[in-house]
Design an enzyme around this catalytic site. Structure first.
Site, PDB file in Angstrom:
ATOM      1  N   GLU A  88       1.513  -3.056 -18.877  1.00 11.13           N
ATOM      2  CA  GLU A  88       2.693  -2.532 -19.560  1.00 11.13           C
ATOM      3  C   GLU A  88       3.686  -1.930 -18.567  1.00 11.13           C
ATOM      4  O   GLU A  88       3.322  -1.573 -17.444  1.00 11.13           O
ATOM      5  CB  GLU A  88       2.280  -1.469 -20.583  1.00 11.13           C
ATOM      6  CG  GLU A  88       1.514  -2.080 -21.753  1.00 11.13           C
ATOM      7  CD  GLU A  88       1.262  -1.083 -22.888  1.00 11.13           C
ATOM      8  OE1 GLU A  88       1.308  -1.512 -24.043  1.00 11.13           O
ATOM      9  OE2 GLU A  88       1.028   0.111 -22.627  1.00 11.13           O
ATOM     10  N   CYS A 101       9.594   1.363 -14.675  1.00 12.52           N
ATOM     11  CA  CYS A 101       8.258   1.831 -14.311  1.00 12.52           C
ATOM     12  C   CYS A 101       7.333   0.613 -14.303  1.00 12.52           C
ATOM     13  O   CYS A 101       7.269  -0.122 -15.296  1.00 12.52           O
ATOM     14  CB  CYS A 101       7.802   2.860 -15.346  1.00 12.52           C
ATOM     15  SG  CYS A 101       6.103   3.385 -15.143  1.00 12.52           S
ATOM     16  N   CYS A 108      -7.439   0.964 -14.592  1.00 18.61           N
ATOM     17  CA  CYS A 108      -7.509   1.905 -13.465  1.00 18.61           C
ATOM     18  C   CYS A 108      -8.924   2.462 -13.429  1.00 18.61           C
ATOM     19  O   CYS A 108      -9.542   2.669 -14.465  1.00 18.61           O
ATOM     20  CB  CYS A 108      -6.497   3.035 -13.669  1.00 18.61           C
ATOM     21  SG  CYS A 108      -6.486   4.231 -12.314  1.00 18.61           S
ATOM     22  N   CYS A 112      -8.899   9.646 -14.982  1.00 18.58           N
ATOM     23  CA  CYS A 112      -8.258  10.910 -15.367  1.00 18.58           C
ATOM     24  C   CYS A 112      -8.416  11.119 -16.872  1.00 18.58           C
ATOM     25  O   CYS A 112      -8.208  10.187 -17.661  1.00 18.58           O
ATOM     26  CB  CYS A 112      -6.773  10.902 -14.987  1.00 18.58           C
ATOM     27  SG  CYS A 112      -6.506  10.655 -13.228  1.00 18.58           S
ATOM     28  N   CYS A 115      -5.552  10.154 -19.587  1.00 14.45           N
ATOM     29  CA  CYS A 115      -4.800   8.912 -19.386  1.00 14.45           C
ATOM     30  C   CYS A 115      -5.387   7.730 -20.152  1.00 14.45           C
ATOM     31  O   CYS A 115      -6.602   7.520 -20.150  1.00 14.45           O
ATOM     32  CB  CYS A 115      -4.782   8.606 -17.892  1.00 14.45           C
ATOM     33  SG  CYS A 115      -3.903   7.104 -17.500  1.00 14.45           S
ATOM     34  N   GLY A 161      -2.606   1.885 -13.408  1.00 16.50           N
ATOM     35  CA  GLY A 161      -3.134   1.675 -12.065  1.00 16.50           C
ATOM     36  C   GLY A 161      -2.789   2.802 -11.118  1.00 16.50           C
ATOM     37  O   GLY A 161      -1.817   3.523 -11.313  1.00 16.50           O
ATOM     38  N   GLU A 162      -3.635   2.949 -10.111  1.00 15.09           N
ATOM     39  CA  GLU A 162      -3.388   3.925  -9.035  1.00 15.09           C
ATOM     40  C   GLU A 162      -2.849   3.123  -7.848  1.00 15.09           C
ATOM     41  O   GLU A 162      -3.593   2.348  -7.212  1.00 15.09           O
ATOM     42  CB  GLU A 162      -4.715   4.635  -8.700  1.00 15.09           C
ATOM     43  CG  GLU A 162      -4.782   5.306  -7.343  1.00 15.09           C
ATOM     44  CD  GLU A 162      -3.658   6.306  -7.066  1.00 15.09           C
ATOM     45  OE1 GLU A 162      -3.462   7.229  -7.860  1.00 15.09           O
ATOM     46  OE2 GLU A 162      -2.982   6.155  -6.027  1.00 15.09           O
ATOM     47  N   SER A 216       0.190  13.501  -8.423  1.00 14.16           N
ATOM     48  CA  SER A 216      -0.258  14.075  -9.699  1.00 14.16           C
ATOM     49  C   SER A 216      -1.294  15.141  -9.387  1.00 14.16           C
ATOM     50  O   SER A 216      -2.433  14.815  -9.055  1.00 14.16           O
ATOM     51  CB  SER A 216      -0.890  12.978 -10.569  1.00 14.16           C
ATOM     52  OG  SER A 216       0.056  11.982 -10.826  1.00 14.16           O
ATOM     53  N   LEU A 217      -0.885  16.395  -9.480  1.00 17.23           N
ATOM     54  CA  LEU A 217      -1.802  17.484  -9.112  1.00 17.23           C
ATOM     55  C   LEU A 217      -2.513  18.011 -10.359  1.00 17.23           C
ATOM     56  O   LEU A 217      -3.733  18.036 -10.430  1.00 17.23           O
ATOM     57  CB  LEU A 217      -1.021  18.593  -8.403  1.00 17.23           C
ATOM     58  CG  LEU A 217      -1.864  19.576  -7.624  1.00 17.23           C
ATOM     59  CD1 LEU A 217      -2.599  18.905  -6.471  1.00 17.23           C
ATOM     60  CD2 LEU A 217      -1.011  20.727  -7.088  1.00 17.23           C
ATOM     61  N   HIS A 218      -1.758  18.478 -11.314  1.00 18.99           N
ATOM     62  CA  HIS A 218      -2.226  18.861 -12.651  1.00 18.99           C
ATOM     63  C   HIS A 218      -3.151  20.070 -12.713  1.00 18.99           C
ATOM     64  O   HIS A 218      -3.514  20.484 -13.821  1.00 18.99           O
ATOM     65  CB  HIS A 218      -2.889  17.679 -13.374  1.00 18.99           C
ATOM     66  CG  HIS A 218      -2.025  16.456 -13.464  1.00 18.99           C
ATOM     67  ND1 HIS A 218      -0.681  16.505 -13.717  1.00 18.99           N
ATOM     68  CD2 HIS A 218      -2.311  15.129 -13.315  1.00 18.99           C
ATOM     69  CE1 HIS A 218      -0.176  15.278 -13.721  1.00 18.99           C
ATOM     70  NE2 HIS A 218      -1.136  14.424 -13.478  1.00 18.99           N
ATOM     71  N   CYS A 335       4.300   8.762 -19.761  1.00 23.52           N
ATOM     72  CA  CYS A 335       3.322   8.771 -18.667  1.00 23.52           C
ATOM     73  C   CYS A 335       1.921   8.997 -19.196  1.00 23.52           C
ATOM     74  O   CYS A 335       1.695   9.885 -20.013  1.00 23.52           O
ATOM     75  CB  CYS A 335       3.644   9.896 -17.702  1.00 23.52           C
ATOM     76  SG  CYS A 335       4.984   9.491 -16.634  1.00 23.52           S
TER      77      CYS A 335
HETATM   78  S1  SF4 Z   1      -3.236   8.967 -14.366  1.00 23.03           S
HETATM   79 FE1  SF4 Z   1      -2.900   7.283 -12.900  1.00 23.03          FE
HETATM   80  S2  SF4 Z   1      -4.663   7.461 -11.491  1.00 23.03           S
HETATM   81 FE2  SF4 Z   1      -5.207   8.660 -13.304  1.00 23.03          FE
HETATM   82  S3  SF4 Z   1      -6.355   7.225 -14.596  1.00 23.03           S
HETATM   83 FE3  SF4 Z   1      -4.190   7.122 -15.229  1.00 23.03          FE
HETATM   84  S4  SF4 Z   1      -3.321   5.418 -14.086  1.00 23.03           S
HETATM   85 FE4  SF4 Z   1      -5.239   5.994 -13.092  1.00 23.03          FE
END
Ligand code: SF4
Length: 345
Positions: A88, A101, A108, A112, A115, A161-162, A216-218, A335
């Protein structure tokens, strides 16, 4: 099948040599690639060369499977890849142009907790050409061409994806899309988002591409971060901050830290205080994002007032901060909400 969009001009020249064609054919082919055309629609090459290309390369590596438009005007695309996988992407319009984007992997493996992209794990990496084709397709859809005539002016690698877990393909994509022979998108208008793969942040700094690095710290405490981001078991916050400083020193661009505000998890004054403490001392910016909820997950978002309070705490502690507008959440395009399958509502 191979993907023609993976090829740079130099690689296309070598391919033409292999085919016994004149080198200028490479530029003709690349002009078609930049226009987002499928091989079967190329009109400036011989039928024989077209046939040769089609026997080896996908006609075009992806197509739009479905498109949704949010009430705020954001467009979400589900693309179908040649192997049937779905990824997507999201298109936002700003005063200065269009920002796209893009996804870098099918799924992934980072896990996280907030996500949707990771719910089914990693299926596979995208090639550089498959990442590029998302931009080419949408640019063409908007009536854009290459160079100054392109419509997609900004790119964020923040879809599923990362990016730094698919390092070589992502770096090749960055070179292809910013090349003067390609769409020629300035690297300064490209953001790469990572959950904090420290060695690859350092490697990226050495590429000396002036792209924006977004981390992405969070969470400001290691234990808390481990509870929402498994990658924190591998790299500590200290290591991430050191890598961010290294990136700034090498590339000269301030690093952006993303912080998704999760109700009752990371929204306290203690968290704001610790965040200000660890981020002090080098040019950076914090993007606060009220969590975009995912229905399979328990985590809840904060309200606007809580987000403003958290931002105020950071501002008072001299941290540059903005609260990101939540966009496209009505179509699960915000996001952390992108998936690798079509939802049947
Ligand atoms: S936030 Fe980014 S790194 Fe974390 S699971 Fe989702 S896509 Fe992967």
């Amino acid at each position: 099948m191979e993907i023609l969009q993976d090829y740079s001009l130099e690689e296309l020249k070598a391919l033409m040599e292999e085919y016994g064609e004149k080198p200028f054919r490479a530029k003709q082919i690349l002009d078609n690639v930049n226009l987002g055309k499928s091989i079967s629609s190329y009109s400036n090459i011989s039928a024989e060369l077209k046939e040769k290309l089609l026997s080896r390369f996908a006609d075009f590596p992806l197509k739009i499977h479905t498109e949704q438009v949010s009430r705020d005007g954001t467009r979400k695309f589900a693309y179908e890849l040649s192997d049937g996988n779905i990824i997507e992407g999201v298109l936002l319009e700003y005063k200065y142009g269009f920002s796209l984007c893009v996804s870098t992997q099918v799924g992934c493996r980072m896990g996280c907790k907030f996500c949707a992209s990771t719910l089914n794990g990693l299926v596979r990496n995208l090639t550089a050409g498959e990442i590029l084709s998302q931009v080419l397709l949408v640019n063409a859809l908007l009536g854009g061409k290459a160079g100054k005539l392109r419509k997609v002016t900004n790119i964020v690698l923040m879809g599923s994806g990362e990016p730094l877990d698919n390092y070589d393909n992502v770096v090749k994509f960055l070179h292809l899309v910013s090349s003067k022979d390609g769409l020629n998108v300035s690297p300064r208008n490209i953001s790469v988002s990572t959950c904090g793969i420290v060695p690859n942040i350092r490697k990226l700094a050495d590429e000396k591409l002036p792209i924006i690095l977004t981390i992405s710290l969070h969470a400001p405490f290691d234990e808390l971060r481990k509870s929402i981001m498994p990658i924190a078991n591998k790299y500590s916050i200290r290591e991430i901050i050191d890598a961010a400083k290294f990136y700034f020193e090498k590339v000269g661009r301030r690093v952006v830290f993303e912080y998704a505000l999760i109700k009752g998890v990371n929204d306290s004054f203690d968290c704001a205080k610790q965040l200000a403490l660890i981020l002090r001392g080098f040019p950076l910016h914090v993007n606060l994002i009220p969590l975009n909820e995912v229905k399979e997950r328990e985590l809840k978002t904060v309200n606007r007032k809580n987000a403003e309070q958290f931002a105020e705490w950071l501002t008072n502690m001299k941290i540059s901060v903005t609260i990101r507008r939540t966009m496209a959440d009505d179509i699960d395009g915000a996001c952390g909400q992108l998936r690798n399958k079509i939802e049947n509502n």
